[in-house]
Each structure stands twice: as C-alpha cells, then as structure tokens.
Design an enzyme around this catalytic site. Sequence first.
Site, PDB file in Angstrom:
ATOM      1  N   GLU A  47      -6.527  -7.826  -0.616  1.00  0.00           N
ATOM      2  CA  GLU A  47      -7.044  -7.803   0.758  1.00  0.00           C
ATOM      3  C   GLU A  47      -8.542  -7.560   0.698  1.00  0.00           C
ATOM      4  O   GLU A  47      -8.994  -6.419   0.598  1.00  0.00           O
ATOM      5  CB  GLU A  47      -6.362  -6.710   1.590  1.00  0.00           C
ATOM      6  CG  GLU A  47      -4.923  -6.984   1.927  1.00  0.00           C
ATOM      7  CD  GLU A  47      -4.355  -6.012   2.954  1.00  0.00           C
ATOM      8  OE1 GLU A  47      -5.158  -5.311   3.618  1.00  0.00           O
ATOM      9  OE2 GLU A  47      -3.125  -5.949   3.088  1.00  0.00           O
ATOM     10  N   GLU A  87       0.834  -1.212   0.000  1.00  0.00           N
ATOM     11  CA  GLU A  87       0.000   0.000   0.000  1.00  0.00           C
ATOM     12  C   GLU A  87       0.869   1.263   0.000  1.00  0.00           C
ATOM     13  O   GLU A  87       0.632   2.196   0.764  1.00  0.00           O
ATOM     14  CB  GLU A  87      -0.962  -0.009   1.189  1.00  0.00           C
ATOM     15  CG  GLU A  87      -2.030  -1.086   1.081  1.00  0.00           C
ATOM     16  CD  GLU A  87      -3.120  -0.957   2.129  1.00  0.00           C
ATOM     17  OE1 GLU A  87      -4.284  -1.257   1.811  1.00  0.00           O
ATOM     18  OE2 GLU A  87      -2.825  -0.569   3.275  1.00  0.00           O
TER      19      GLU A  87
END
Length: 613
Positions: A234, A158
């Site tokens: 995710e 991320e």
Amino acid sequence: MTQFAVGESDFLLDGRPFRILSGALHYFRVHPDSWADRIEKARLMGLNTIETYLPWNAHSPQPGTFDTSGMLNLERFLREVAAAGLYAIVRPGPYICAEWDNGGLPAWLFREPGLGVRRYEPRFMAAVSEYLSEVLRIVAPLQVSSGGPVLLVQVENEYGAFGDDQTYLKAVAELIRGAGITVPLVTVDQPVDAMLAAGGLDGVLRTGSFGSRVAERLETLRRHQPSGPLMCMEFWDGWFDHWGGPHHTTSVAEAAAELDALLAAGASVNIYMLHGGTNFGLTSGANDKGVYRPTVTSYDYDAPLDEAGHPTLKYHAFREVISRYATVPDEVPASGAPAPETSAALGSPVRLLAEPWGVWSEQVGMPTLDELDARLALFRTEVAAEGAVLLSVGEVRDRAYVFLDGAPVGVLDRERHDRALMLPHGGHLQILVEDQGRVNYGQRIGEPKGLIGGVQLDGADLTDWSACPINLDAVPGLWNNLDAVPGLWNDIPTATRPPGTPIRGSQTTGGDAATATPAAPVPGVGPTAWRALFEVAEPADHFLSTVAWGKGFAWVNGFNLGRYWRRGPQQTLYVPGPLLRPGTNELVVLELDVMLDPVVHFVAGPSLGPLEL
C-alpha cells in the site's frame, strides 16, 4: 503454463525477474460498466497489475448467503483485468479495513455472544472457512498457473496492528491453501518492528504499507525479511475524509518523488489508491480513537484517477515516474469533460413520523439496531410528565433524533459524546436512531449499534417501547405502495402527489374523495422522503449537489448513492453514468434533518470540500 514465484531478490515470472507495478481498484466501489475504463487507464499509466480487496460483509450480508451479482461480480472483474493484459493481486481478508463498514467483517458475526474475531476461535474460524471457500472458489481457476491473472493472494490485513495470534494467521493461510490457491501468499503491515513481527508468518512474504520515508521503511522491512523481493503493498498516495473534517490531498510532487525513490530501490509497488471510487449505500466505515468519526461517501482519496475516473495531475506525474523504469504506452487518456447541469423540483414528500412503512413490534427495554437487523429504526413510547424531564441514554451509537408530539426536540450525537437532553413536557416520544457506519480499525470493530445501556427518564428506566426498523432498500419504491399503507398521504398536498393517488384518511361527508383537503405538512422537516423526476439526453456521469440539504440518503433509479450531510466536507454525490437512461430518471431523497431547498441541482463537477477548516 505460467509460473509465478518468490525468488531470492525478485518476483519470478516463468523464471525471469518481474517487478509488480500495481494499482488498487476496488470492484465494489465502482459501477461494473466502468471497470474496463478504469483498468485501461491503469494500463496507460504504465501499470501491469490491479489489486483489490474482497469485502466479506458485502458478499455475505446474511449468514449462509454469498452474493456475486452486479458490483460484486468478482469473476467478471478479474476477467476484465485479464482481458486488458494485466495481472491481479487478491486480498480476501477476512478483515480488510479499507475504510469500509466494519472492516469487511459481517455484522451478523457479532450477534453470537463471546464470539472472538480475528483470533483462533472455533466459531469465527468456521465462518471464515465458509467464506474463504466460497470466494476462493472464484479466484482459484483464475490464478496465473491456470491461465488467469492472479499472481498473489494476501493473508489477513495489517494484523500486527491488531493482535499477535500466530495460530490464527497460520490457520487462515492453511484455509487459503486448502481452497486451491497455489500462487505465493503475502502479509502486509506497517513497517514498524512490533507490527511486522506480530503480523508476519514464516514462509510467507512480508510486504509494507507506507507513503513516505521510503529508504527507512524498506530498511525496516528488510530487517524482518533478509531475502526475497521488497514490496510496498500500500503506497499511500492520498487519504480519506471524515464528516466534519477537511478534504485531504497530498502534494503531487512529493508523492511522485516518493514513488521514484521506491522504484529506484528496486521495489515492487501497489499504489493505494489508483482509483478510490465511492462508498455507495451504507458501506463507509468509521474510526474511533476516543472520538467517533464516520467516513464520507466519496472515496476519491486524491488518487491518480478521481472519483469519476478522470486522470489528475497525480496520474500524469506518476506516469512519468513509471516511464523511467518500465515501458509506458504512447496513448494518454483524455481529460474528463464537465458533467451535465440541470435542476428539478423535489415533490411528493412523505413524512416518516406520520406512519412509517415497516412492521412495528412491542419491546421490553430498548433493543439495539443489531437485534432489529436495521441501520435506521424508529422507536416510540408515551411519556407521562407535567413539566420538564431529563431524557438520558447510556451511549448513543451513532445519532438519535428526538421528537415529542411530532416536533423536533434535539439530536444526540456520538461524536459529541451526547447522552442527555431535556424534554419540555410529557407526550408522544419518538426517537429515530441512525447507524452512521461501523468502526473499521482497532478494538471497537463489531460493537453493537443503537441506544446502548437503555434509556432513562429522570433516572428511571423507560422500558415500554414500540420499534420499527426502516427498510432503506424500500424507500425508492415507496410511492408505488402508499395506497397500501393507511395514513402516509394524510399530510401531503394534492398537487404534489403522483397522478391518480387517492387521498386516504380524509374527513369527508360524501362525494369525490379527490376533492378533500388534507392537513398541511410541516415543510422540509425530516425525516421525510422526497421524489423528483429529471431528464437525461444521453447517459453520462452527474454530480448531485447537496449543499442546501441537511442529512440523509439519495437514490437514483433505485440505486443508493450514499449518505450526504451539510457539515461536509463533501458537498456532491457522484452519479455513475451507467445508472442513468435516456429520457426520464428518478431521484429519491430521504432527509433526516431539515431540507432548506427542496430542489435537485446537478452540477458540472465534484465538490469535495475545503482543504483546511
């Protein structure tokens, strides 16, 4: 030789379309003897892959070290995944977030002034290179092309939410390739245009992280990646908890519907989490977006497998959804049985303030916990004052317990932005400082811990301190070494001492020292270490109730179960069955605050707190 590749619209396994149905399972949050059980339950849910982060700071707690023992045995974990007939996704970071202390970055990185993390900075890149070469030395022989389970390796994590240094990202990818990784690489970012642009790499598959609004998220991802398979790396099926907040859960029906929408769109998925496990020891992280909020010990995450690995309603709902798109085994795992219930008295208290174990050093000015290489430390000085005086601190990171002449005066807490309290008079000042978990997300990663900016008395700097870092790993063995530390037993009643322990420091005039009467302790007032023995017929998972305790840490047979805190939401600590042995077992508690009831209660199941406050 098996080949895995990124195709025009699908992943390709030996040239054939392959949909990844993965579940997140962090080996470092689960006892090794439970790995096979959790992996098998993933298979029975219909999954074909297991994903895991790799925590740099756990493997390398000190520079130049790399630990793969016990819960850090990555090779054993990946081989158990392969033995179950599943594939694996490896996410080595170097930053992982994961609600893990410091986002997985070692604290020692930040001791060098000016070192820049998560960017192309020579000293940081040298450390990253050393780490990746060590950890990927384990992963490389276990790629699918070598007969192992590993299909994908992720670059960073991320990154678009943190920075936009493309030189850094490319360098990390090159280090991964240079370590012998030939399977496809991926990045992951939240499906926001700016994040996907900053965190992605040309030639590397972009994936997303989200748990809702599937069609919208996939559309955003596709805008940044016109071809290649769509994947949610995710799929958030739950959430984590902070101390003082509610216990988070998500709707089973809504989560199952979002999973169905994702699979109906043809996307691959990694369910985050399949099984959350536990932040054992001092591994839980924290967030600070203006208010510091440390993460609890349980990482149950409201996942399909609960903290003890038992299937939940979400497990069965997800299994049914997956069965619409893939073959699911006929066998269904059994529900968990209640845990054994038993009680035992805590005895043998040792007050830390009386004479803590460890080495004292004289300090000019207040050192940080980082400078002491400690997560908990005691500081002392003498205050010369006739009346009340103001004690103030630049910034508290994260909690400071203040004592004057051995009596508690107050607590300074980072979450409340506390900076000062009144001392009623002068005397012997002691401050116990606790690191409650390093920030794992955002720009405050890596900040030093302790009393930052110095300590003042009525505005004047207090500079003459003695400091003692507390070795928490030594707490369970404290009762084996007390005779070597004069004064530790002075305030402990004879009846609560282990058999044969001599009384030290007693005022006697001859005769048997064992007949001497020590001074009375202060009952239940921390910081105090306590010990109990309890019996187990057969090893099985237990749940330790902490409702009547204050704040501290607990160990079973020398293993640190993690933090507890009366403010909740969590009110039990999970005790993995493999930690226990038939017969007598030992529990040790270090209470930092006040213990209302020095009794151990093991209860039938977890208590993770209310859903609303």
